[in-house]
Design a protein around this motif. Structure first.
Motif, mmCIF file in Angstrom:
data_model
loop_
_atom_site.group_PDB
_atom_site.id
_atom_site.type_symbol
_atom_site.label_atom_id
_atom_site.label_comp_id
_atom_site.label_asym_id
_atom_site.label_seq_id
_atom_site.Cartn_x
_atom_site.Cartn_y
_atom_site.Cartn_z
ATOM 1 N N GLY A 6 40.976 -30.295 -23.497
ATOM 2 C CA GLY A 6 41.045 -31.476 -24.340
ATOM 3 C C GLY A 6 40.890 -32.764 -23.552
ATOM 4 N N ALA A 7 41.585 -32.859 -22.428
ATOM 5 C CA ALA A 7 41.510 -34.082 -21.625
ATOM 6 C C ALA A 7 40.205 -34.165 -20.859
ATOM 7 C CB ALA A 7 42.689 -34.135 -20.650
ATOM 8 N N GLY A 8 39.731 -33.044 -20.370
ATOM 9 C CA GLY A 8 38.552 -33.068 -19.506
ATOM 10 C C GLY A 8 37.231 -33.107 -20.236
ATOM 11 N N MET A 9 37.177 -32.527 -21.431
ATOM 12 C CA MET A 9 35.902 -32.481 -22.150
ATOM 13 C C MET A 9 35.983 -33.177 -23.497
ATOM 14 S SD MET A 9 34.837 -28.560 -21.217
ATOM 15 C CE MET A 9 33.613 -28.461 -22.464
ATOM 16 N N GLY A 10 37.021 -32.878 -24.255
ATOM 17 C CA GLY A 10 37.128 -33.428 -25.598
ATOM 18 C C GLY A 10 37.412 -34.912 -25.627
ATOM 19 N N GLY A 11 38.260 -35.387 -24.713
ATOM 20 C CA GLY A 11 38.608 -36.805 -24.677
ATOM 21 C C GLY A 11 37.409 -37.708 -24.420
ATOM 22 N N PRO A 12 36.691 -37.493 -23.326
ATOM 23 C CA PRO A 12 35.517 -38.329 -23.079
ATOM 24 C C PRO A 12 34.456 -38.214 -24.172
ATOM 25 C CG PRO A 12 36.146 -37.193 -21.081
ATOM 26 C CD PRO A 12 36.992 -36.641 -22.179
ATOM 27 N N VAL A 32 35.180 -45.850 -17.432
ATOM 28 C CA VAL A 32 36.267 -45.564 -16.486
ATOM 29 C C VAL A 32 37.304 -44.654 -17.133
ATOM 30 C CG1 VAL A 32 38.190 -46.616 -15.224
ATOM 31 C CG2 VAL A 32 35.927 -47.642 -15.119
ATOM 32 N N THR A 33 37.626 -44.907 -18.395
ATOM 33 C CA THR A 33 38.590 -44.063 -19.104
ATOM 34 C C THR A 33 38.067 -42.635 -19.246
ATOM 35 O OG1 THR A 33 39.354 -45.983 -20.341
ATOM 36 C CG2 THR A 33 39.946 -43.834 -21.207
ATOM 37 N N GLY A 34 36.801 -42.491 -19.587
ATOM 38 C CA GLY A 34 36.214 -41.159 -19.708
ATOM 39 C C GLY A 34 36.197 -40.412 -18.391
ATOM 40 N N ALA A 35 35.851 -41.117 -17.312
ATOM 41 C CA ALA A 35 35.839 -40.480 -15.994
ATOM 42 C C ALA A 35 37.242 -40.073 -15.570
ATOM 43 C CB ALA A 35 35.224 -41.426 -14.973
ATOM 44 N N THR A 36 38.229 -40.927 -15.881
ATOM 45 C CA THR A 36 39.614 -40.610 -15.532
ATOM 46 C C THR A 36 40.101 -39.388 -16.302
ATOM 47 O OG1 THR A 36 40.029 -42.945 -15.101
ATOM 48 C CG2 THR A 36 41.949 -41.549 -15.418
ATOM 49 N N LEU A 37 39.752 -39.313 -17.582
ATOM 50 C CA LEU A 37 40.137 -38.139 -18.368
ATOM 51 C C LEU A 37 39.467 -36.872 -17.840
ATOM 52 C CD1 LEU A 37 40.089 -39.544 -22.005
ATOM 53 C CD2 LEU A 37 42.074 -38.738 -20.729
ATOM 54 N N THR A 38 38.226 -36.980 -17.417
ATOM 55 C CA THR A 38 37.532 -35.820 -16.857
ATOM 56 C C THR A 38 38.208 -35.336 -15.580
ATOM 57 O OG1 THR A 38 35.448 -36.579 -17.798
ATOM 58 C CG2 THR A 38 35.306 -34.975 -16.014
ATOM 59 N N LEU A 39 38.562 -36.267 -14.708
ATOM 60 C CA LEU A 39 39.254 -35.895 -13.473
ATOM 61 C C LEU A 39 40.627 -35.295 -13.761
ATOM 62 C CD1 LEU A 39 38.310 -38.876 -11.156
ATOM 63 C CD2 LEU A 39 37.534 -36.510 -10.985
ATOM 64 N N ALA A 40 41.340 -35.859 -14.719
ATOM 65 C CA ALA A 40 42.664 -35.330 -15.070
ATOM 66 C C ALA A 40 42.541 -33.918 -15.644
ATOM 67 C CB ALA A 40 43.342 -36.259 -16.070
ATOM 68 N N GLY A 41 41.517 -33.684 -16.458
ATOM 69 C CA GLY A 41 41.306 -32.348 -17.007
ATOM 70 C C GLY A 41 40.974 -31.330 -15.936
ATOM 71 N N ALA A 42 40.152 -31.735 -14.968
ATOM 72 C CA ALA A 42 39.806 -30.826 -13.865
ATOM 73 C C ALA A 42 41.035 -30.518 -13.019
ATOM 74 C CB ALA A 42 38.712 -31.446 -13.008
ATOM 75 N N LEU A 43 41.864 -31.526 -12.787
ATOM 76 C CA LEU A 43 43.087 -31.315 -12.018
ATOM 77 C C LEU A 43 44.044 -30.382 -12.761
ATOM 78 C CD1 LEU A 43 44.763 -32.109 -9.519
ATOM 79 C CD2 LEU A 43 45.714 -33.960 -10.897
ATOM 80 N N ALA A 44 44.174 -30.573 -14.065
ATOM 81 C CA ALA A 44 45.052 -29.704 -14.861
ATOM 82 C C ALA A 44 44.556 -28.264 -14.851
ATOM 83 C CB ALA A 44 45.144 -30.228 -16.292
ATOM 84 N N GLU A 45 43.248 -28.085 -14.940
ATOM 85 C CA GLU A 45 42.691 -26.729 -14.921
ATOM 86 C C GLU A 45 42.922 -26.064 -13.561
ATOM 87 O OE1 GLU A 45 38.567 -24.379 -15.919
ATOM 88 O OE2 GLU A 45 38.487 -26.505 -15.463
ATOM 89 N N ARG A 46 42.693 -26.800 -12.497
ATOM 90 C CA ARG A 46 42.904 -26.245 -11.158
ATOM 91 C C ARG A 46 44.368 -25.875 -10.948
ATOM 92 N NH1 ARG A 46 40.182 -27.700 -5.621
ATOM 93 N NH2 ARG A 46 38.454 -27.352 -6.998
#
Length: 102
Positions: A6-12, A32-46
């Motif tokens: 949701g944060a990494g793909m759906g949010g942006p 910037v908000t979309g990129a931040t959400l993508t990074l947060a989603g990748a971090l959560a998945e990892r």
């Protein structure tokens, strides 16, 4: 699981789609908000994959159950493969497949 997606793909996607449908140009803050959400989603998945690996490492019985079995269970023998194969008519030389038109 759904937080990372949701944060990494759906949010942006929702941000960009909302800006596109409203007719406004997507600005720097939106990017910037979309990129931040993508990074947060990748971090959560990892993080979730790492934690799942830790739980898996603490359960040696699961590996033993997975790796135990009869010979040929993981990789079937040729005889077992032949018994599972669909029954097809034997090959006949000189017979071609009919042409399908339509």
């Amino acid at each position: 699981q759904y937080g990372a997606v949701g944060a990494g793909m759906g949010g942006p996607l929702a941000l960009r789609l909302g800006a596109r449908l409203s007719g406004r140009r997507s600005g720097r803050a939106l990017s910037v908000t979309g990129a931040t959400l993508t990074l947060a989603g990748a971090l959560a998945e990892r993080f979730s994959i790492t934690e799942a690996g830790k739980q898996s490492a603490e359960d040696p019985i699961a590996y033993q159950i997975l790796s135990s079995g009869q010979p040929g269970d993981a990789r079937p023998t040729p005889a077992r493969q032949a018994s599972r194969a669909p029954k097809t008519p034997a090959y006949r030389a000189g017979v071609a497949t009919p042409e399908v038109t339509g």
